[in-house]
Design an enzyme around this catalytic site. Structure first.
Site, PDB file in Angstrom:
ATOM      1  N   ASP A  15       0.885  -1.164   0.000  1.00  0.00           N
ATOM      2  CA  ASP A  15       0.000   0.000   0.000  1.00  0.00           C
ATOM      3  C   ASP A  15       0.924   1.216   0.000  1.00  0.00           C
ATOM      4  O   ASP A  15       1.449   1.596   1.044  1.00  0.00           O
ATOM      5  CB  ASP A  15      -0.894  -0.024   1.244  1.00  0.00           C
ATOM      6  N   GLU A  75      -0.956  -1.484  -4.984  1.00  0.00           N
ATOM      7  CA  GLU A  75      -2.172  -0.712  -5.181  1.00  0.00           C
ATOM      8  C   GLU A  75      -2.001   0.228  -6.364  1.00  0.00           C
ATOM      9  O   GLU A  75      -1.007   0.942  -6.461  1.00  0.00           O
ATOM     10  CB  GLU A  75      -2.521   0.083  -3.927  1.00  0.00           C
ATOM     11  N   ASP A 149      -2.523   0.881   7.086  1.00  0.00           N
ATOM     12  CA  ASP A 149      -1.600   0.672   5.961  1.00  0.00           C
ATOM     13  C   ASP A 149      -1.202  -0.801   5.847  1.00  0.00           C
ATOM     14  O   ASP A 149      -1.063  -1.335   4.756  1.00  0.00           O
ATOM     15  CB  ASP A 149      -0.345   1.531   6.126  1.00  0.00           C
TER      16      ASP A 149
END
Length: 174
Positions: A15, A75, A149
């Site tokens: 992430d 991501e 996160d």
């Protein structure tokens, strides 16, 4: 940092962020998915951009070297049109992450946040808590993964496992 002890096919989920980048490595044995390690890579917001990117690059390289993942799930870049600067900065972060993967010879799959949420919960607009719960259940963790996160990185790794990593970036960019 969250750790578990296992060995098998490893997927690194990331992430990305300039201040805090979550990472999570899962290991897959047939239908069994286990947590290998998860944590965050941090940079200091007051440092110049090049130093923050160096910290991120070094941190991702260290995770790759220490945990030997076979693939990376990252991501996909998203941004609100009101904040183009955010998209540019995230592009820099994703660039150094992809560089670290490329140097290690690791294929990278790119997944949109709504796709990750849909795969894990069935709802492309699932709230953070629902995502944390889905990750906890799929990895059979005792507690919800934190911070967010880390939970997001683990969700991205799980999405990479469920969908595969053979998604070229140029097919995602319109």
């Amino acid at each position: 940092m969250i750790k578990g002890g296992v060995s098998g096919r490893r997927i690194l989920g990331i992430d990305p962020g300039l201040n805090t980048t979550g990472y999570g490595v899962i290991e897959v044995h047939g239908t069994t998915i286990k947590l290998c390690e998860a944590g965050v890579i941090r940079s200091r917001a007051k440092d110049p951009l090049q130093m923050r990117l160096q910290e991120l690059y070094t941190g991702v390289k260290e995770v790759i070297e220490a945990l030997s993942p076979e693939m990376m799930a990252l991501e996909q870049l998203f941004s609100h049109y009101e904040r183009p600067r955010t998209a540019i900065l995230m592009g820099h972060a994703r660039g150094v992450i992809c560089l670290a993967a490329g140097e290690a010879g690791i294929p990278v799959g790119h997944f949109e946040p709504t796709r990750v949420k849909k795969v894990l919960t069935g709802n492309g607009r699932a709230p953070k808590h629902q995502m944390q719960l889905a990750v906890k259940l799929q990895l059979r963790l005792a507690n919800l993964p934190e911070p967010a996160d880390v939970a997001d990185a683990l969700a991205i790794a799980l999405c990479g496992h469920h969908l595969g990593i053979n998604t070229p970036l140029d097919k995602l960019v319109k």
